[in-house]
Write an enzyme that holds these catalytic residues in place. Structure first.
Site, short mmCIF file in Angstrom:
data_model
loop_
_atom_site.label_atom_id
_atom_site.label_comp_id
_atom_site.label_asym_id
_atom_site.label_seq_id
_atom_site.Cartn_x
_atom_site.Cartn_y
_atom_site.Cartn_z
N ASP A 1 1.02 -1.21 -0.03
CA ASP A 1 0.01 0.10 0.00
C ASP A 1 0.96 1.40 0.02
O ASP A 1 2.04 1.36 0.24
CB ASP A 1 -0.89 0.01 1.19
CG ASP A 1 -0.28 -0.06 2.39
OD1 ASP A 1 0.66 -0.92 2.66
OD2 ASP A 1 -0.89 0.54 3.34
N GLU B 1 -0.58 -1.93 5.13
CA GLU B 1 0.22 -1.82 6.47
C GLU B 1 0.20 -0.56 6.98
O GLU B 1 0.06 -0.45 8.22
CB GLU B 1 1.87 -2.18 5.86
CG GLU B 1 2.52 -2.02 7.24
CD GLU B 1 3.11 -0.91 7.56
OE1 GLU B 1 3.23 -0.51 8.58
OE2 GLU B 1 3.30 0.20 6.88
N GLU B 2 0.15 0.60 6.03
CA GLU B 2 -0.08 1.93 6.86
C GLU B 2 -1.37 2.11 7.58
O GLU B 2 -0.94 2.77 8.68
CB GLU B 2 0.10 2.90 5.76
CG GLU B 2 1.39 3.10 4.78
CD GLU B 2 2.73 3.50 5.59
OE1 GLU B 2 2.50 3.80 6.59
OE2 GLU B 2 3.63 3.48 4.87
N ARG C 1 18.56 -6.68 14.21
CA ARG C 1 19.12 -7.03 15.53
C ARG C 1 17.91 -8.15 16.05
O ARG C 1 16.96 -8.34 15.69
CB ARG C 1 18.95 -5.86 16.49
CG ARG C 1 17.54 -5.20 16.45
CD ARG C 1 17.65 -3.91 17.30
NE ARG C 1 18.26 -3.85 18.40
CZ ARG C 1 17.90 -4.20 19.77
NH1 ARG C 1 16.71 -4.56 19.72
NH2 ARG C 1 18.67 -4.00 20.74
N HIS D 1 7.68 9.07 4.28
CA HIS D 1 6.51 9.76 4.32
C HIS D 1 6.76 11.14 4.00
O HIS D 1 5.87 11.96 4.09
CB HIS D 1 6.16 9.84 5.64
CG HIS D 1 5.46 8.23 6.20
ND1 HIS D 1 4.20 7.96 7.10
CD2 HIS D 1 5.63 7.30 5.65
CE1 HIS D 1 4.29 6.83 7.23
NE2 HIS D 1 5.07 6.16 6.40
#
Length: 419
Positions: free
Chosen positions: A107, A165-166, A205, A392
C-alpha cells in the site's frame, strides 16, 4: 564526526550473484510501474492485478483476494532434503518439510508527490512515500528467482503480498484468513527499505526492532463562559493543558529509564474566540513502546491521569483508547540467520547495524507473534543522488540499487534456512 558507514558510490555489488544482477533492470521497471499507480490500504487492486499477472506468467501457484487485495504465492523447492538422503524416524522434525514465509507490503500513502521524475505518481494525492513499491518489486524478484532455481532449495516458500500496512493494518486479517496455514509456516522474514541508513548497510537485531503503537482520542467536557468571568466556568483549555503536561510524567516517572517509551499529544483543539472560555477541548495522541509487558499499562495510566485532573477541576471526559500494532520482536535464531546472510552481501563490519531500533511501528509484528521470524532494514539512502528524504516525505525516493540487494538477501536466507 566522520561517518563510519560505507559510501554508496563505493558499494561492492560483486557480492550479488550475476543472475540477480541481470534481473536489476526488471526490478526497476516493476518498481517504477508500481510507483506510478499507488493505492491506499485495501484498495490495491491494480497492484494486486500486476502481481498476480507476473506470478501467473511465471507459473507460480498463488491465491488472490485474501483480506480483500492480498496475495499468497507458494514455491516448492525440488532439492532433496537431508532426511530424504539420510532417512530419519517420522517423529523427527526433519521428517516434516519446512516452510519459510517472506512478507512484502503493497500500500501507499495519502501524500501528494513532489518529485519530478518520469515515474511520478499518476494518482492525485496518493504516493509510495515509504518504499512499499520497492518491497513488492523485491518480493516479485525473489519469487521469479526461486521459481527459476527451485532445484537449489528444499521445502516451501510462501511469499505474502500484504495490503494496508500503513493503516488500518492488513497483516492481522491475512493471518485470520489462514495465510500461515496449509502448509503451516515455520518462520517468516521481511524487510523495509530504510532511508535512515545508507545504501550498503543492513540493520538487523534480535529482540525489539520497532515499537508498539497505541492511540487515544479524548474529549474534555467543561463549562463555557465569558473570558472575563472564569469563576463561572470550568475551563476545558486549562484542564486539557494540565492533562498534556501530566501525561509526560508517565514516561518520566512510571517507566524504567532503561526502557523506552513515548507519549505524544499530536492534536489539541479548543475554542473559537479569544474572549470565550471553551466548554470542550479535544486531543489526540499516540503512545509508543518496545517492551511487550507494557500492554495495558499506558491505557490504565492515561485514564487515571485524565480522570484525576478532570475530577479536581470539575470537568468530565470521554476517552477512546485502542491498540493498533504490537512491537516488532525478532527471534534470536532468525535474526542471526539474516545477519549471517547480510554479512555475505554487504561489507562488514560497518555494513551491519545492530542498534537500529525505531519508535516507528509495523504490523509485521502480528506475523512475528504467530511464528518466529526476523524483520530487518535495508539501507536505501544515497545523498549523492539526492535520494535521502525521510519516509512519508512528499519527495521520498530511494536508490534502486537496493532492490537487487534485497532479492539477494532473501534468496540466500531461503537457501540457508532450508540447509
Amino acid at each position: 564526526m566522520v561517518s563510519t558507514f560505507p559510501n554508496p558510490s563505493s558499494v561492492d555489488l560483486s557480492r550479488i550473484r550475476l543472475s540477480i544482477r541481470s534481473l536489476q533492470p526488471q526490478l526497476i521497471e516493476w518498481r517504477r510501474r508500481l510507483h506510478q499507480q499507488p493505492e491506499l490500504g485495501f484498495q490495491e487492486k491494480l497492484t494486486a492485478e500486476f502481481v498476480s499477472q507476473k506470478l501467473q506468467e511465471w507459473g507460480i501457484e498463488h491465491q488472490t483476494g485474501i483480506a480483500q487485495t492480498g496475495i499468497v504465492a507458494s514455491i516448492k523447492g525440488k532439492k532433496l532434503p537431508t532426511d530424504a538422503i539420510n532417512p530419519v524416524s517420522t517423529d523427527s522434525p526433519l521428517a516434516t518439510e519446512k516452510v519459510l514465509a517472506i512478507r512484502a507490503d503493497m500500500d501507499a500513502l495519502p501524500i501528494q508527490e513532489l518529485n519530478e521524475v518520469p515515474y511520478k505518481s499518476q494518482h492525485d494525492g496518493v504516493m509510495h512515500a515509504c518504499g512499499h513499491d520497492g518491497h513488492t518489486a523485491i518480493a516479485l524478484g525473489t519469487a521469479y528467482y526461486l521459481q527459476q532455481h527451485c532445484q537449489d532449495f528444499s521445502g516451501t516458500v510462501k511469499i505474502i503480498f500484504q495490503p494496508a500496512e500503513e493503516s488500518p493494518g492488513g497483516a492481522k486479517p491475512m493471518i485470520e484468513a489462514g495465510v500461515l496455514k496449509n502448509p503451516d509456516v515455520d518462520a517468516i522474514i521481511g524487510l523495509h527499505l530504510w532511508n535512515n541508513l545508507p545504501l550498503g548497510t543492513v540493520g538487523v537485531r534480535s529482540g525489539a526492532l520497532m515499537a508498539a503503537v497505541e492511540c487515544f482520542n479524548c474529549k474534555i467536557l467543561g463549562k463555557g463562559g465569558h473570558g472575563a468571568l472564569p469563576h463561572q466556568t470550568v475551563d476545558s483549555v486549562v484542564v486539557a493543558a494540565q492533562i498534556v503536561n501530566a501525561l509526560q510524567t508517565i514516561v518520566a516517572r512510571n517507566v524504567n529509564p532503561i526502557d523506552s517509551a513515548v507519549v505524544t499529544v499530536g492534536e489539541l483543539h479548543a475554542g473559537s474566540k479569544r474572549n470565550v472560555i471553551a466548554d470542550t477541548a479535544r486531543m489526540s495522541a499516540t503512545v509508543r513502546y518496545f517492551n511487550p509487558n507494557f500492554k495495558g499499562f499506558f491505557h490504565q495510566r492515561v485514564e487515571q491521569i485524565i480522570a484525576g485532573i478532570c475530577q479536581s477541576q470539575g470537568a468530565k471526559y470521554d476517552l477512546d483508547y485502542w491498540s493498533l500494532y504490537p512491537p516488532v520482536i525478532n527471534d534470536v535464531k532468525m535474526a542471526e540467520l539474516v545477519r549471517s546472510v547480510a554479512e555475505e552481501v554487504v561489507e562488514t563490519p560497518v555494513g551491519i547495524v545492530p542498534e537500529c531500533q525505531t519508535m516507528a511501528a509495523e504490523d509485521m509484528s502480528f506475523f512475528l507473534e504467530e511464528v518466529p521470524g526476523c524483520y530487518f532494514f535495508l539501507g536505501s539512502a544515497n545523498p549523492e543522488k539526492d535520494l535521502a528524504y525521510p519516509h512519508h516525505h512528499p519527495r521520498f525516493d530511494f536508490d534502486e540499487t537496493a532492490l537487487g540487494m534485497g532479492v539477494e538477501i532473501f534468496v540466500r536466507c531461503v537457501e540457508k534456512f532450508f540447509s
